[in-house]
Design a protein around this motif. Sequence first.
Motif, short mmCIF file in Angstrom:
data_model
loop_
_atom_site.label_atom_id
_atom_site.label_comp_id
_atom_site.label_asym_id
_atom_site.label_seq_id
_atom_site.Cartn_x
_atom_site.Cartn_y
_atom_site.Cartn_z
N HIS A 294 0.83 -1.21 0.00
CA HIS A 294 0.00 0.00 0.00
C HIS A 294 0.86 1.26 0.00
O HIS A 294 0.68 2.17 -0.83
CB HIS A 294 -0.91 -0.03 1.24
N GLU A 295 1.82 1.33 0.92
CA GLU A 295 2.63 2.54 1.05
C GLU A 295 3.52 2.76 -0.17
O GLU A 295 3.71 3.90 -0.62
CB GLU A 295 3.49 2.46 2.32
N ALA A 296 4.06 1.69 -0.71
CA ALA A 296 4.92 1.81 -1.90
C ALA A 296 4.10 2.37 -3.05
O ALA A 296 4.55 3.28 -3.76
CB ALA A 296 5.52 0.46 -2.27
N THR A 297 2.89 1.86 -3.23
CA THR A 297 2.02 2.34 -4.30
C THR A 297 1.74 3.83 -4.11
O THR A 297 1.83 4.61 -5.07
CB THR A 297 0.71 1.53 -4.31
N CYS A 298 1.43 4.23 -2.87
CA CYS A 298 1.16 5.65 -2.59
C CYS A 298 2.36 6.54 -2.91
O CYS A 298 2.21 7.68 -3.31
CB CYS A 298 0.78 5.84 -1.12
N GLN A 299 3.57 6.01 -2.72
CA GLN A 299 4.77 6.80 -2.95
C GLN A 299 5.29 6.70 -4.39
O GLN A 299 6.37 7.19 -4.69
CB GLN A 299 5.89 6.36 -1.99
N GLY A 300 4.54 6.01 -5.23
CA GLY A 300 4.93 5.92 -6.64
C GLY A 300 6.01 4.88 -6.92
O GLY A 300 6.57 4.85 -8.02
N LEU A 301 6.32 4.04 -5.96
CA LEU A 301 7.25 2.94 -6.23
C LEU A 301 6.48 1.84 -6.95
O LEU A 301 5.26 1.72 -6.79
CB LEU A 301 7.86 2.42 -4.93
N THR A 302 7.19 1.01 -7.71
CA THR A 302 6.46 0.08 -8.58
C THR A 302 6.84 -1.38 -8.35
O THR A 302 6.40 -2.25 -9.12
CB THR A 302 6.69 0.43 -10.06
N ALA A 303 7.65 -1.68 -7.35
CA ALA A 303 8.00 -3.08 -7.10
C ALA A 303 8.45 -3.24 -5.65
O ALA A 303 8.79 -2.26 -4.97
CB ALA A 303 9.10 -3.55 -8.05
N ILE A 304 8.43 -4.49 -5.19
CA ILE A 304 8.88 -4.81 -3.83
C ILE A 304 10.04 -5.78 -3.92
O ILE A 304 9.94 -6.84 -4.57
CB ILE A 304 7.74 -5.46 -3.01
N ALA A 305 11.17 -5.41 -3.30
CA ALA A 305 12.30 -6.33 -3.18
C ALA A 305 12.26 -6.92 -1.77
O ALA A 305 11.87 -6.25 -0.83
CB ALA A 305 13.61 -5.57 -3.40
N VAL A 306 12.65 -8.18 -1.66
CA VAL A 306 12.62 -8.86 -0.37
C VAL A 306 14.01 -9.40 -0.05
O VAL A 306 14.62 -10.09 -0.89
CB VAL A 306 11.60 -10.02 -0.36
N SER A 307 14.51 -9.09 1.15
CA SER A 307 15.82 -9.62 1.58
C SER A 307 15.78 -11.14 1.61
O SER A 307 14.72 -11.74 1.78
CB SER A 307 16.14 -9.13 2.99
N PRO A 308 16.95 -11.78 1.49
CA PRO A 308 16.98 -13.25 1.65
C PRO A 308 16.52 -13.63 3.05
O PRO A 308 16.87 -12.97 4.03
CB PRO A 308 18.46 -13.59 1.46
#
Length: 329
Positions: A294-308
């Motif tokens: 939700h927050e990434a979308t609101c901030q205009g980011l377009t993907a989620i990276a996940v740590s190992p």
Amino acid sequence: MESVTDQTAYLADTPDGIARAAHWLRTGELVAFATETVYGLGADATNAIAVAGIFAAKGRPRFNPLICHFATADAAFTHCLPDHRARILADAFWPGPLTLVLARHPASPVASITAAGLDSLAVRVPDHPVARALLAATDRPIAAPSANRSGRISPTRPEHVRAELDGRIAAVLQSGPTMVGLESTVLDLTGPARLLRPGSISRHAIEALIGPVALMSAAAGTPEAPLRGPGLLASHYAPTLPVRLHAHSVAPHEALLGFGTNLPPARLLHNLSERGDLLEAAANLFDLLRRLDHEATCQGLTAIAVSPIPTHEIGLAINDRLTRAAAPR
Ligand code: AMP
Ligand code: MG
């Protein structure tokens, strides 16, 4: 918090034993107890760490939604949106081996990991005097799958629980053998009535009260692997943004779902567990994935990276869930 205790207490199902078991449940410990179907492994369903402990103790390689147990129908229904079919069935079959899957009330304090991130909740009032006394004394929703290691047979005697979970849980409240030995019937009422798992309360008996009940289609998977089926998968929370796993760096358009310390810089970060604790990460997973999306979308980011995330113990279940989130849609 430590979920795996070295010493399991074996309690008699006396008023004193029940009071001690209730105290442990209220303080986030795991307690096995008899229901009329099989022995359940209980945890406070509102405590995400305690519920993560269930998956750790069972050695379950994936998260499945757990049934919440209550002393009364009224207590159960405060966590769900009203449904008149549920009331009719509760009047007829509760206490008893019928689990109802209902839309979860938005104000319910049940932790998101309890329903594996679903917006529904499975509720039941068991018909066993010790279970009901324990649930009444605890005065919390109690999440309880069968009290066995993953992949093993459901326990119907306290000796079965000891053989599988000794040293991994706080206590076993010892009653005699369970009466039914078969798991509860699971009925989905989030839409048209649908039988998710057959049990001792028959489809016919349910249809006599609320009309036609559909069978779960073969395509929706087996009750043991419900999230593999497209039926349940579709209703399961999937992030809107694409997810990239095992990320050691973060691109400018990505938010980071982190784990541990020494993380790469990111414009938006939520950490599953700063101290690298897998149990804490499991407890945070469903909420943080949703929030980050939700927050990434609101901030205009377009993907989620996940740590190992390490692939041992409950890390297996975390990776399983993240792999689903990252699967192409
Ligand atoms: P067990 O706890 O081993 O008796 O299994 C729980 C059963 O209830 C499984 O078949 C789950 O798929 C089902 N179940 C629990 N919660 C939900 C839910 N929110 N939505 C759909 N099915 C559920
Ligand atoms: Mg089971």
